[in-house]
Write a protein that holds these residues in place. Structure first.
Motif, mmCIF file in Angstrom:
data_model
loop_
_atom_site.group_PDB
_atom_site.id
_atom_site.type_symbol
_atom_site.label_atom_id
_atom_site.label_comp_id
_atom_site.label_asym_id
_atom_site.label_seq_id
_atom_site.Cartn_x
_atom_site.Cartn_y
_atom_site.Cartn_z
ATOM 1 N N LEU A 255 75.641 71.260 87.870
ATOM 2 C CA LEU A 255 76.147 70.645 89.094
ATOM 3 C C LEU A 255 77.624 70.296 89.006
ATOM 4 C CD1 LEU A 255 73.187 68.267 90.054
ATOM 5 C CD2 LEU A 255 73.808 70.454 91.104
ATOM 6 N N GLU A 256 78.082 69.900 87.821
ATOM 7 C CA GLU A 256 79.443 69.382 87.700
ATOM 8 C C GLU A 256 80.429 70.366 87.086
ATOM 9 O OE1 GLU A 256 79.400 65.607 85.734
ATOM 10 O OE2 GLU A 256 77.771 64.805 86.974
ATOM 11 N N GLN A 257 79.939 71.324 86.266
ATOM 12 C CA GLN A 257 80.840 72.286 85.638
ATOM 13 C C GLN A 257 80.320 73.726 85.751
ATOM 14 O OE1 GLN A 257 82.786 70.998 81.827
ATOM 15 N NE2 GLN A 257 81.118 69.500 81.776
ATOM 16 N N PRO A 258 79.912 74.153 86.939
ATOM 17 C CA PRO A 258 79.363 75.511 87.057
ATOM 18 C C PRO A 258 80.375 76.593 86.720
ATOM 19 C CG PRO A 258 79.797 74.575 89.227
ATOM 20 C CD PRO A 258 79.957 73.465 88.240
ATOM 21 N N ASP A 259 81.648 76.318 86.981
ATOM 22 C CA ASP A 259 82.683 77.308 86.684
ATOM 23 C C ASP A 259 82.812 77.562 85.187
ATOM 24 O OD1 ASP A 259 83.541 74.662 86.478
ATOM 25 O OD2 ASP A 259 85.655 75.195 86.707
ATOM 26 N N LEU A 260 82.431 76.595 84.360
ATOM 27 C CA LEU A 260 82.457 76.756 82.911
ATOM 28 C C LEU A 260 81.097 77.222 82.382
ATOM 29 C CD1 LEU A 260 84.036 76.421 80.237
ATOM 30 C CD2 LEU A 260 83.267 74.030 80.194
ATOM 31 N N LEU B 87 78.604 78.764 83.828
ATOM 32 C CA LEU B 87 78.043 80.028 84.326
ATOM 33 C C LEU B 87 79.030 81.186 84.275
ATOM 34 C CD1 LEU B 87 76.069 78.656 87.407
ATOM 35 C CD2 LEU B 87 75.204 79.163 85.121
ATOM 36 N N GLN B 88 80.158 80.989 83.621
ATOM 37 C CA GLN B 88 81.194 82.016 83.586
ATOM 38 C C GLN B 88 81.264 82.675 82.204
ATOM 39 O OE1 GLN B 88 82.832 84.414 84.853
ATOM 40 N NE2 GLN B 88 83.847 83.151 86.444
ATOM 41 N N ASP C 93 76.703 91.596 72.951
ATOM 42 C CA ASP C 93 76.307 90.779 74.114
ATOM 43 C C ASP C 93 77.461 89.982 74.720
ATOM 44 O OD1 ASP C 93 76.691 88.813 72.206
ATOM 45 O OD2 ASP C 93 74.658 88.015 72.281
ATOM 46 N N VAL C 94 78.688 90.369 74.423
ATOM 47 C CA VAL C 94 79.916 89.740 74.950
ATOM 48 C C VAL C 94 80.117 88.344 74.346
ATOM 49 C CG1 VAL C 94 81.285 89.105 76.968
ATOM 50 C CG2 VAL C 94 79.729 91.066 77.073
ATOM 51 N N HIS C 95 79.173 87.445 74.588
ATOM 52 C CA HIS C 95 79.232 86.123 73.969
ATOM 53 C C HIS C 95 77.879 85.450 74.133
ATOM 54 C CE1 HIS C 95 79.352 83.948 77.826
ATOM 55 N NE2 HIS C 95 80.247 84.831 78.234
ATOM 56 N N THR C 96 77.629 84.432 73.322
ATOM 57 C CA THR C 96 76.424 83.627 73.459
ATOM 58 C C THR C 96 76.504 82.862 74.776
ATOM 59 O OG1 THR C 96 76.199 83.438 71.065
ATOM 60 C CG2 THR C 96 75.100 81.750 72.394
ATOM 61 N N ASN D 129 74.083 77.525 77.247
ATOM 62 C CA ASN D 129 73.383 77.139 76.029
ATOM 63 C C ASN D 129 74.333 76.492 75.024
ATOM 64 O OD1 ASN D 129 71.834 78.924 77.554
ATOM 65 N ND2 ASN D 129 70.705 79.664 75.790
ATOM 66 N N GLN D 130 75.518 77.073 74.893
ATOM 67 C CA GLN D 130 76.515 76.467 73.996
ATOM 68 C C GLN D 130 76.876 75.065 74.453
ATOM 69 O OE1 GLN D 130 79.904 78.823 72.509
ATOM 70 N NE2 GLN D 130 79.150 80.512 73.777
ATOM 71 N N LEU D 131 77.096 74.907 75.745
ATOM 72 C CA LEU D 131 77.506 73.612 76.286
ATOM 73 C C LEU D 131 76.391 72.580 76.181
ATOM 74 C CD1 LEU D 131 79.431 74.873 79.433
ATOM 75 C CD2 LEU D 131 80.439 73.759 77.435
ATOM 76 N N MET D 132 75.152 73.018 76.320
ATOM 77 C CA MET D 132 74.027 72.097 76.149
ATOM 78 C C MET D 132 73.975 71.575 74.717
ATOM 79 S SD MET D 132 71.046 74.004 78.386
ATOM 80 C CE MET D 132 69.743 72.880 77.842
#
Length: 395
Positions: A56-61, A63-64, A265-268, A272-275
């Motif tokens: 909700l607060e950081q979708p640009d980070l 989900l990108q 896979d480009v990146h993890t 998941n990383q942010l969680m």
């Protein structure tokens, strides 16, 4: 249509574990064959709140796309955590991978051509062995003894295979045996790898799970020469479903691994990383790990007591000081693949030892048991069933 599979794909086959685990979906069957961490250790409520907040607060980070090396603040936190434990030097770098299995895969891609020798403890983790096989590596097993790999046998294998590329080891609470390499053994193994110019692939997902809370120094902490690739993950201490792990190694090795990571896979996944990052920043993961140590220590004792009470007296077993597994041996020449089928028909399953060997077709009298996911009473019930089935089979 007749598919023209690659040579690598044609070499595949049905997994022995899959054959046994097909019984585990039956609620009347007790599975001692798993390898999962206990679900009750997952901080599901906290992770749910974190995920909602991020989306909700950081979708640009969240989900990108991001860098193949992993989110920089996350890498910095992981590096600091490892340095605090004594791991890593100025020549080392760290990057994020999609679970520990990817770390093994990338290391193999970087170092192994088809036909190259990979030295490995025997028995060893089936996921790693199958990974090495998929790249056409020649596996050379080195036996384990009570305090880790047999160093004399390792030196002999290195002399016989002077161009060996990797030595793969699980030093702490080994899968499948539960064995932990002593400090002296670790020093001797590291010295042997330096002497013979062999890269040491250290797979340490159980390091944080000693029952007494005392963690031994890693191979990476001894690494003055830049020969250790240290792989780890959050699968056993946070959640396996997040598929978040990391690798620390010499920066030149990491650069090569990152190139292959981008291709794979480009990146993890960033979410998941942010969680994982937010959980580490917000909560005391070490306190949570301490509870896991107590939980698994209790479950292990329940299983070992049940083994002593119910299994035939001829069966020997390891006595783990951490982790998730106990290794047993019938010591009578029977192949536990056959025994496993007999036991499965009597509502209890385990993983036959041949699954973890460099030659999976050779008979093996050993087998692996797991205690991490079941209630204490279910562990006892399962071992009792196993004991009864074994006594019937062996009479």
């Amino acid at each position: 249509m007749e598919y023209r599979f690659s040579t690598k794909a044609q070499g595949g086959g049905g997994s022995a574990i899959e054959e046994i685990l097909k019984y585990a979906g039956d609620p009347s069957v007790i599975s001692l064959a798993g390898g999962n961490p206990a679900t009750e250790t997952f901080p599901s409520k906290e992770l749910a709140e974190i995920a909602r907040e991020l989306l909700l607060e950081q979708p640009d980070l969240a989900l990108q796309y991001n860098t193949p090396r992993g989110y920089a603040p996350f890498r910095e936190l992981l590096t600091a955590r490892m340095r605090k434990a004594g791991d890593g030097r100025d020549f080392d770098d760290l990057f994020v991978v999609t679970g520990g299995q990817q770390a093994i895969d990338l290391a193999t891609k970087v170092f192994c051509n088809e036909g190259d020798v990979v030295l490995t403890e025997e028995p060893s983790f089936i996921g790693a062995l199958n990974n090495f096989r998929s790249y056409g590596a020649k596996l050379v097993g080195v036996p384990l003894v009570e305090d880790g790999v047999d160093v004399a046998a390792l030196e002999k294998a290195m002399d016989a295979n002077p161009n060996a590329k990797l030595f793969y080891t699980i030093p702490s609470f080994h899968n499948p045996t539960g064995i932990t390499a002593s400090v002296d053994k670790r020093k001797a193994v590291y010295a042997a790898c330096v002497k013979h110019g062999v890269v040491l692939l250290e797979d340490d997902p159980y390091k944080e799970l000693p029952f007494d809370g005392v963690k031994l120094p890693s191979y990476k902490s001894m690494d003055t020469e830049g020969i250790v690739i240290c792989c780890n993950s959050f699968s056993k201490i946070l959640s396996p479903g997040l598929r978040v792990g990391w690798v620390m190694a010499h920066r030149d090795i990491i650069a090569k691994m990152v190139d292959f990571k981008q291709i794979a896979d480009v990146h993890t996944p960033m979410l998941n990383q942010l969680m994982a990052l937010t959980y580490l920043q917000r909560y005391d993961i070490d306190a949570a790990i301490s509870k896991m140590q107590t939980l698994y220590g209790r479950k292990c004792k329940v299983m070992l007591d049940a083994i002593e009470q119910y299994l035939p007296s001829t069966v020997t077993h390891t006595t783990p000081k951490g982790g998730l597994f106990v290794w047993c041996d019938l010591n009578d020449g029977h192949d536990t693949r056959e025994v496993a089928q007999y036991c499965a028909a009597r509502q209890v399953v385990f993983v036959p030892g041949s699954t973890f060997m460099t030659d999976m077709d050779a008979p093996c009298s050993a087998f692996r048991l797991n205690y991490s996911t079941m209630a204490d009473s279910r562990i006892v019930e399962g071992v009792k069933l196993l004991g009864g089935a074994l006594k019937e089979f062996l009479k």
